[in-house]
Design an enzyme around this catalytic site. Sequence first.
Site, mmCIF file in Angstrom:
data_model
loop_
_atom_site.group_PDB
_atom_site.id
_atom_site.type_symbol
_atom_site.label_atom_id
_atom_site.label_comp_id
_atom_site.label_asym_id
_atom_site.label_seq_id
_atom_site.Cartn_x
_atom_site.Cartn_y
_atom_site.Cartn_z
ATOM 1 N N ASP A 53 -17.483 -6.775 18.941
ATOM 2 C CA ASP A 53 -18.966 -6.778 18.198
ATOM 3 C C ASP A 53 -19.172 -7.307 20.171
ATOM 4 O OD1 ASP A 53 -18.953 -9.376 18.569
ATOM 5 O OD2 ASP A 53 -19.862 -9.395 16.047
ATOM 6 N N ASP B 219 -17.572 -1.577 8.369
ATOM 7 C CA ASP B 219 -17.409 -2.861 8.257
ATOM 8 C C ASP B 219 -17.617 -3.931 7.614
ATOM 9 O OD1 ASP B 219 -19.374 -3.332 10.446
ATOM 10 O OD2 ASP B 219 -18.672 -6.030 10.306
ATOM 11 N N CYS C 230 -3.323 -0.412 -8.986
ATOM 12 C CA CYS C 230 -3.889 -0.453 -8.104
ATOM 13 C C CYS C 230 -2.293 -0.897 -7.435
ATOM 14 C CB CYS C 230 -4.177 -2.373 -7.140
ATOM 15 S SG CYS C 230 -4.400 -2.811 -5.195
ATOM 16 N N CYS D 190 -1.048 -2.595 -4.745
ATOM 17 C CA CYS D 190 -0.992 -3.200 -3.360
ATOM 18 C C CYS D 190 0.079 -4.379 -3.764
ATOM 19 C CB CYS D 190 -1.886 -4.065 -3.098
ATOM 20 S SG CYS D 190 -2.744 -5.231 -4.354
ATOM 21 N N CYS E 292 -0.989 -6.734 -7.039
ATOM 22 C CA CYS E 292 -1.217 -6.275 -8.533
ATOM 23 C C CYS E 292 0.309 -6.539 -9.118
ATOM 24 C CB CYS E 292 -2.221 -5.062 -8.100
ATOM 25 S SG CYS E 292 -3.675 -5.685 -8.324
ATOM 26 N N HIS F 81 -5.111 -7.790 -1.742
ATOM 27 C CA HIS F 81 -5.794 -6.969 -2.738
ATOM 28 C C HIS F 81 -6.945 -6.853 -2.351
ATOM 29 C CE1 HIS F 81 -6.737 -4.800 -6.379
ATOM 30 N NE2 HIS F 81 -8.305 -5.687 -6.183
#
Lengths: 398, 429
Positions: free
Chosen positions: B133, B307, B345, B347, B350, B375
Amino acid sequence: MIVKMKFFTESAARCAARIGTLSEIERMPDLIFETPLLLIYTKRGCVPHLTKDVLKMVTTEQQFLSVSLPSTITMAEFVKQTPSFTDFVSMQEYPTFLSINDPAETTTSGHQEKHSISIWAKHGRHILSPDSYMDIVETFKPDMYVALCDGDTDEKSSAKRISKSIERSKTQLETCLLRHNSSNTIKSKGILGAIEGGYNLHARERCINYLKDKTLLGYVIDGLHKNGPQVQKINTDQIRNVIEHTINLLPTDKLRVSMGSWNPATLVDLIDMGVDVFDSSYAYLATEKATALTFLCDHQPTDNHHTSYVISVAEDKYADDFTPICKSCECLACQKYTRAYLHHLCHCKELLLLVLLMIHNTHYYLQFFKTIRKHIKEGTFKEFQKKIHLIYDKKEES
Amino acid sequence: MYLHSAYGLWNFMCFGLKYDKLCDKYPDYEKNNIQMSEKRPALIFKVITECQTTKARVGKMTVPHHTVDTPVFMPVGTKGTLKGILPEQLKQLNCQIILGNTYHLGTKPGIDILQKAGGLHKFMNWDRALLTDSGGFQMVSLLKFAEINEQGVKFISPYDDSECMLTPEYSIKIQNTIGADIIMQLDDVIKTTTTGTRVEEAMHRTTRWLDRCLSTHQKPNEQSIFPIMQGGLNAELRSESGLQLTQRKVNGYAIGGLSGGESKDDFWKMVNVSTNILPKDKPRYLMGVGFAVDLIVCSALGVDMFDCVFPTRTARFGCALVLTGQLNLKQGQYGNDTAPIDEFCNCSTCKTYSRAYLHQIVTMETVGCHLLSVHNIAFQMRLMQNIRESIKKGEFPQFVQQFMLKVYPTKEYPSWIVDALQAVNIYLA
């Protein structure tokens, strides 16, 4: 037939560095661990700062974990819903050793009763009788554990305190052994007896005489310190007599464990006196101080005037140092990240600092133990021991 | 379909208008455009599939360090690190682009160190795409005595009480040193709910500052400056801002001045106005948006990049993202809950850990925070992937309907969602 955890060593020498093996772990019959062995320190069921996938980036080899009660006792009621502690914390593939006190935290003294001991968790005191302790052991199902003991002694303890610690540990062991041998869930696990007696050689002898006849996998040489960062300051000179005396009285075919954050110089001396198993709380405590272990590194010219034992990444001199912590280290932190980046993370109080330092320090300490075993096997351990002392003693002077 | 074709017409008219205006005001525009385009662009954006119903599209955005699939969510790594997560883990999570904050990086480690390190990519060991930014937002939100004038943002240094000035030129200088693939112009940041002449002033000033940013930019072949569309909650001003910005030679656009406390009704309408004006062949980045329903609605409105600090921030407070909101794992009810956060999920958190264990360590061990961050980032990445896949398959409208039904099983849809989706021809029954 029940498989029982085994310790085996070919070394017949009583008080000398030795190679041994730990095997026939009930859950993992194919695994063999070589001693001197480093148990990986865990807190609340995890290696501090490292998720399991990151731990696997540190080492792909099989590791043995140390678990202690103060950070896990409050989980017991929930662990009951699962087959074991390692199932609850999702560390099923790792064998565990359960200790009473947390080697990285200074043990709160006092409150030891005749039939119970106190441990201190985050939210307060827990009173453990041999039976309530064995209930936890049956719930947690560690692969190896120590019988309940009163290890609340150090070099300052009075004769009366030492005497009490021996008597209590003795009665507590009796109950634990009884429960151990009659429990189908844990009788195949390895149970260790704690040798108490503070710095009093007679007391140690009394304790060992009693333990000698018991069926145990080995012994924890306990009661030398009250854990926590202070243990790093203990020099071999302070403990040599009591360790030598103790080990000389022990049978050679039993495992010898010493918990605590011993500094590397004292640690190699303990190995030289025949201790087999340690934990990695030293690497954890180094991380918490924002330091990276470097005592085995080939030091760069800039460091010549002051051979460092550790580097403290907060120091300004690292702000634009784009070299790794240690050029010869193969850990992820040294392969991909610079001192300057660690310095930046430190000044921003970013969590990744502790992740990277823990990766390095844990990897480094595991390598240290590999090197130690190699030197013992090749008969060069004494030289290695001297080298470690040279580095460490220099640091002491500076 | 009626609305859709109306949108097409509107877009066409806008473009005609844009082009006329731009040639009037800037006679050199065409010439400049041709000159610039002879060099290898720092960003190539290809629209792969357009949704036939909504304004959503799937694209591939190629920047020097990576090719990014859009629509994309970009996790925020404020100070050159993403809250305890290793870049190696981010890659496993299929994260293609992350954000850094210029204000923070300019303060620590500072541009000297970043210069010596050879840029932020090398410094933090991230070899995929980066976006920074301008620093303006932090100036205005973090610093008490920030004052904005034509020159830039004047503020009192929190370190030594001296007076400092962040100018468009200095912002770009820092961002050139950081070396992100996409960098932001310094914009005149105002509170989202500001009304009156200040909004107009900020909008015009933002365009003037864009020109200063573009002319001071040292690495146009490696880094793309995105202008920031302003105009507050005023559709006319926003359109005017869009017209001004699209007259400049840039590779993509940011939609600014939203997600700052305005009503959801205002929010979606302004996003809609913005994407109507912005050219279809450039990526559009909506700043500061990261809630699941917002991501879906705004993807439908034609936004390509998002974002937000929310997924990682909420992880630090012990919260895990799920379709219906978030689970606060500190709560006692999870003590005995042996299920993973989300059984669907995939990931590593999980796949490995139960809610019961996470309950024991969140806010106690840093590992708890790391596991929830993993996660939560995985949740965002999976959502965006589902959006992209459904667009590619031509099933995006159905995907949106099903998603909203899962989030609002009683069909009590917030009216702004119904209206926003209706504007792009999706009807929630």
